[in-house]
Design an enzyme around this catalytic site. Structure first.
Site, short mmCIF file in Angstrom:
data_model
loop_
_atom_site.label_atom_id
_atom_site.label_comp_id
_atom_site.label_asym_id
_atom_site.label_seq_id
_atom_site.Cartn_x
_atom_site.Cartn_y
_atom_site.Cartn_z
N HIS A 1 -10.40 2.32 -4.49
CA HIS A 1 -11.84 2.07 -4.37
C HIS A 1 -12.08 0.63 -3.92
O HIS A 1 -12.78 -0.13 -4.60
CB HIS A 1 -12.55 2.31 -5.71
CG HIS A 1 -12.33 3.66 -6.28
ND1 HIS A 1 -12.25 3.90 -7.65
CD2 HIS A 1 -12.16 4.86 -5.69
CE1 HIS A 1 -12.05 5.19 -7.85
NE2 HIS A 1 -11.99 5.80 -6.68
N PRO A 2 -11.56 0.22 -2.77
CA PRO A 2 -11.69 -1.19 -2.36
C PRO A 2 -13.12 -1.55 -1.99
O PRO A 2 -13.89 -0.70 -1.53
CB PRO A 2 -10.76 -1.28 -1.14
CG PRO A 2 -10.71 0.11 -0.60
CD PRO A 2 -10.81 1.01 -1.79
#
Length: 543
Positions: free
Chosen positions: A480-481
């Site tokens: 989940h950057p």
């Protein structure tokens, strides 16, 4: 629009959920749209067959992406993150798993689609940590509702998503488009047992259809959300790419954008892309949108050094690539006395949140989720190594499958300018372009959150009459950057403004999770979608 002219009203780099949504909205409004995608176009039936035929199937949910377990292509000219594409500079390894294909990484995402809480937009002013967003929840609420309708979100109205057990939150102007899927035995049993201990079960909002929706069938419970929904019941970005094309947009796969050009007024004049054979071409447009993923977007901007932007496009603040975040987590595997029978229905649905409260002054917020998977091949390999054979092997496989629960915890990570994406000076891809080089670390705030979460997991063990068989505290990234082209009102400490338009360039927008001012502990996809619809509306008003 003629593809030979390579000019459009709007050129979008990246065909994931953000690029697809923006392209679809603008094409429906009658604008000429060109979407450039670095990787190839893929077909669901071929992906499913590749995965089905593979003798070894590794779990994307556990970040084991190497080998035959991934059915998606990773091309030399546009590598995905299956092997050693990313350069790691530590001290914490930043494992992530994005796809460079038409439709992007949502092909294999777990489908969680959460709104942020109002307090998560003002973390610094409320709790003295991190940064505030330049916009509020109320400003984005309309677009959250539109995004939920576009993506077809299934959810449960009226539950308290903060996990505190209080009033429903966040405030919604519209209900979920679809009601929640039927709950399996495991989900119902866990909710009952853990509620008795004072915990508040929350049914995760997600992108699987519980009724026929926009040509998507109802989720059949294949339990294969990672790596690919075999029937297309789960939303993925290719669906909005199809919509964009049906309204006249042109999508060009295998087109690796490597340079943007600006003029002395700061306007982006053109971009350049390479084909797999190394040949290049120029593209012009009125407005440019970069939606190339949180890692690839800063890479492109940093590669685009010009006479007018010597530090790279949109980088007068030196913030491009900085503030790399994720929902880095830990995991605990336990064996329960009573059978729970995971492996039926969605791979994720039941969570226990600790998202809001005074504890956030000192410790990261988090969510605890149970992975509804039954990795039979993994159990079988383990038992064979132990020498278990015959009928005993069958018995032990069934026992492990029925009684093993895998819990994963996702934590917020504060924006830190030292956590960043830069360009490698040593490592290059097949086109000669530098690969992304990552520096990532975790602070005391994150570690304090892990201590709180372990207290909850220890309570879970008692409430479920279980024993812990494995604990992993080794910084599991959750894919989940966010944060590498951070949003803000001040051009000195941010890359884009409240409209996601670059401070330095009046006709350049950046879309995706890279603009997020804070990570939250929740999956960022819906927030990226809402911001993308807001960007499309803003571009329409300009054109």
């Amino acid at each position: 629009m003629s593809t030979e002219s390579l000019h459009a009203d709007v050129v979008i780099v990246g065909s994931g959920i953000s690029g697809g949504l923006i392209g679809a909205q603008l094409a429906k409004a009658g604008k000429s749209v060109l979407i450039l995608e670095a990787g190839p176009r893929v077909k669901r039936n071929e992906i499913v067959e590749t995965y089905r035929s593979s003798p070894v199937k590794l779990s994307l949910a556990n970040s084991k992406l190497q080998g035959a377990g991934s059915p998606f292509p990773s091309m030399p000219y546009a590598p995905s993150t299956y092997g050693d594409y990313l350069e790691q500079n530590g001290p914490v390894k930043y494992n992530t798993s994005y796809l460079r294909v038409v439709g992007g990484t949502t092909w294999h995402f777990g489908s969680a689609l959460w709104r942020l809480l109002p307090s998560e937009f003002k973390l610094n002013s409320t709790y003295g940590r991190g940064r505030d967003w330049p916009i509020s929840y109320d400003e984005l609420e309309k677009y959250y509702g539109l995004a939920e309708a576009e993506l077809g979100v299934t959810g449960t109205d009226g539950q308290d998503e903060s996990g505190a057990g209080g009033a429903p939150s966040p405030t919604r102007a519209s209900p979920f488009p679809m009601k929640q899927l039927p709950l399996t035995y495991m989900f119902r049993t866990l909710a009952e047992k853990l509620s008795a201990g004072g915990y508040h079960p929350i049914w995760e909002p997600h992108g699987r259809a519980s009724q026929p929706y926009n040509q998507r069938p109802v989720c059949a419970g294949n339990n294969n959300c990672n790596p690919v929904c075999p029937i297309g019941a789960k939303y993925d970005g290719s669906m909005h790419c199809d919509i964009a094309e049906s309204h006249g947009a042109v999508i060009m796969p295998n087109s690796v954008v490597y340079k943007l050009e600006d003029d002395e007024q700061g306007r982006i004049q053109a971009l350049w892309f390479k084909r797999p054979d190394g040949s290049g071409q120029k593209v012009t447009a009125k407005i440019f949108v970069i939606a190339a993923h949180t890692i690839e977007t800063p890479k492109l901007l940093l590669m685009s050094k010009t006479k007018h932007s010597p530090n790279g496009i949109a980088n007068s603040s030196d913030m491009v690539g900085r503030n790399l975040m994720d929902t880095t987590g830990i995991s605990v595997t336990m064996k329960t006395r009573d059978p729970m029978w995971p492996g039926q229905g969605p791979t994720e649905l039941l969570v226990f949140n600790r998202r809001d409260g005074e504890f956030r002054r000192n410790a990261a917020q988090y969510k605890i989720k149970v992975r509804n998977t039954a990795p039979v091949a993994q159990y079988t390999a383990q038992l064979l190594e132990e020498g278990v054979l015959g009928s005993e092997l069958d018995r032990r496989i069934q026992e492990m499958t029925a009684h093993t629960l895998a819990w994963a915890v996702d934590f917020e990570v504060l924006p830190n300018p030292n956590n960043r994406v830069t360009l490698s000076t040593k490592k290059f891809d097949a086109l000669g372009l530098p690969v992304p080089s990552l520096h990532y670390d975790l602070d005391d705030y994150w570690h304090a959150g892990t201590e709180l979460a372990m207290q909850d997991l220890n309570n879970f063990t008692k409430l479920l009459n279980a024993e812990v068989i494995k604990t992993n505290m080794k910084f599991e990234n959750r894919q989940h950057p966010s944060g590498t082209t951070i949003m803000g009102d001040d051009p000195q400490d941010s890359v884009v403004n409240r409209d996601c338009r670059a401070h330095d360039h009046p006709n350049l927008y950046i879309a995706g999770t890279s603009v997020m001012s804070a990570s939250s502990c929740m999956n960022p996809t819906l927030t990226a979608a809402a911001l993308s619809l807001r960007i499309a509306e803003n571009i329409q008003s300009q054109l």
